[in-house]
Design a protein around this motif. Sequence first.
Motif, PDB file in Angstrom:
ATOM      1  N   GLU A  71       0.820  -1.211   0.000  1.00 52.98           N
ATOM      2  CA  GLU A  71       0.000   0.000   0.000  1.00 52.98           C
ATOM      3  C   GLU A  71       0.856   1.264   0.000  1.00 52.98           C
ATOM      4  O   GLU A  71       0.492   2.274  -0.622  1.00 52.98           O
ATOM      5  CB  GLU A  71      -0.938   0.004   1.204  1.00 52.98           C
ATOM      6  N   TYR A  72       1.999   1.221   0.661  1.00 52.15           N
ATOM      7  CA  TYR A  72       2.881   2.391   0.655  1.00 52.15           C
ATOM      8  C   TYR A  72       3.585   2.539  -0.698  1.00 52.15           C
ATOM      9  O   TYR A  72       3.861   3.662  -1.134  1.00 52.15           O
ATOM     10  CB  TYR A  72       3.903   2.281   1.780  1.00 52.15           C
ATOM     11  N   LYS A 132       1.248   4.331  -2.971  1.00 53.81           N
ATOM     12  CA  LYS A 132       1.105   5.752  -2.666  1.00 53.81           C
ATOM     13  C   LYS A 132       2.299   6.555  -3.169  1.00 53.81           C
ATOM     14  O   LYS A 132       2.154   7.632  -3.737  1.00 53.81           O
ATOM     15  CB  LYS A 132       0.940   5.952  -1.160  1.00 53.81           C
TER      16      LYS A 132
END
Length: 696
Positions: free
Chosen positions: A279-280, A283
Amino acid sequence: MSGAALGIEIIFVFFLALFILHRYGDFKKQHRLVIIATLLAWYLCFLIVFILPLDVSTTIYNRCKLAVNSSPPESSSSNIIINGSYPTSAPRKHKCFEPWSYIPDGIMPIFWRVVYWTSQFLTWILLPFMQSYARSGGFSITGKIKTALIENAIYYGTYLLIFGAFLIYVAVNPNFNLQWNQLQTIGIAAANTWGLFLLVLLLGYGLVEIPRSHWNGAKRGYLLMKTYFKVAKLMTEKADAEENLEDIMEEVRKVNESIKYNHPLRKCVDTILKKCPTEYQEKMGRNMDDYEDFDDRQNNYPSEKSLVKLHKQVIYSVQRHRRTQVQWRILLEQAFYLEDVAKNETSATRQFVHTFQFQEPENRITQYFYTPTVEWYWECLLRPWFYRILAIVLATFSVIVVWSECTFFSTKPVLSLFAVFIQLAERTYNYIYIEMACFLTIFFLSICVYSTVFRIRVFNYYYLASHHQTDAYSLLFSGMLFCRLTPPLCLNFLGLTHMDSSISHKNTQATAYTSIMGSMRVLSFIADGFYIYYPMLVVILCIATYFSLGTRCLNLLGFQQFMGDNEMTSDFIDEGKELIRREKRKRQRQEEGENRRREWKERYGNSREDSTRNRNVHPDEKESSFSETNATVSKYTRSNGRTERDRIELLQDAEPLDFNADSVSDDPLDHPLDSGRYQPGGRYLSMSRSRIFDDV
């Protein structure tokens, strides 16, 4: 059967070590060299424990053959019976038969030499180097090796300095005339002395804690309260891990934005991004939208050394965050199950009912035999009694070990109970009994020592977590401890059974394992002093463990441990109970939502298909049919007794609570919870506490 038992045990121990390592390590994500080195260390240590009883039985058989061969030739007087028994000078030859697990001469010395020196090479040279290599944040193999060599320079230099000073002292002093074999024995004695010092500490804890943990395992209320306590502490660690990961990811984001696509250190940044959670990564991306060339004169770019440090922090924080998440789910399942056991104890139907279904499907064989009725009888009736009986048996073994540790140096009379058992079996040459007695003895000693190694936790640097959550550093460190503890453990076992000639003071054939260790008479103050009297300290350690002196000291220092008579422990239990209650409501709402969606699909899926097919229907007819459908749905929900409160709870956001809020409410429709257990700022009491040892 000559040598067959040795081959069978070698294969069995390998799969046993592989199974245990698979439980703690992650074969898919961890480096293969780490897995192979740890597996080899565990395998060699377990192998010593399993093969040593065969060495004892083979040695007893060789002593029998030696006694028969050294006896005078047969004569008419050799069969004379005195007072109904044979004279001691005429051994009975028919008793000296070959054991089923006999190992031919010459195999065991070579086997022990290979196993021992391989384990010593692992624990003193290879594994420490691999620890530093695994923790290094370098981006290349050369950089990691360089970092590992620098970190181990002091470690290796200290041992070389001590050994060099000893060699100079021996060379200068004319009173010493040591040969290579004696120097080798001195090195082995030094390693065993260090291992024996740690062995007694771990053994004193395990001899008391293992029987007590099984006895407390029969107390459902005790287990549930301890689980609540663990939930509160793990919630603290989980929040700290998430906060730490957020801080590290913020630093990674800044580095990712500052270093452009054509910067020389961009490859290092890409390597760091690959270690971040998915998820990072989504981003942050790869920062490829800006094609502006970098300029060293305008921006202060991080150095390669700072990126190495950041890489190391990312690896540690991601591993810790993943471990706490997995442990949190496992602990929740354990708490739910213990609450189900407490509810089912008063069940009149005598069938075990679970609040939640298992997330993973059970095996068909398990479902067929382990029915709800069988599960109820085992969990509610049989299991507590089984744990009590097992605890009594283990406590008896512990008492025998403590008594033997304090009296094994006495040979006339023989006070060590293990030596008495072995000598009684040796008179009748009952090799099966000898091997079983030796195996149970050394297996119990190993369980007491090794279980303490698995339970101990030193900050967050060393922690063996099950379900594949142990990092590479902890796996390698456990391999080091096993290799250092196993040789003195085996020597201590041989001393307890009087199979060591330096303890029994008999001029008999020694075991092959003792012959590899060498004669400790080279250092008389160690052989006659430290090896004999230091194990007596196990009595003091057992008393301290029984009264939980270590746990009380940690509580006084601010490191909260589970204690039933402590006010802070009660606060942690209440906090854990609230967390479990909140998680249970959250899961119940999720299951209710899934059930309602399933029922909606089953009831109105066909009508929706019919409406899509008949698209030429008049709009008025569509509106009327839609209103009828809504009426049917409302009637269905009212018929099931769903109140307005249930519909509000279903639509309520089930996300975790905001810890930064001024007050915490359990349900917007209920009265607010008592906030006395929370500190200002919404932070739990347990979040302000440090942790060094969770279990020890």
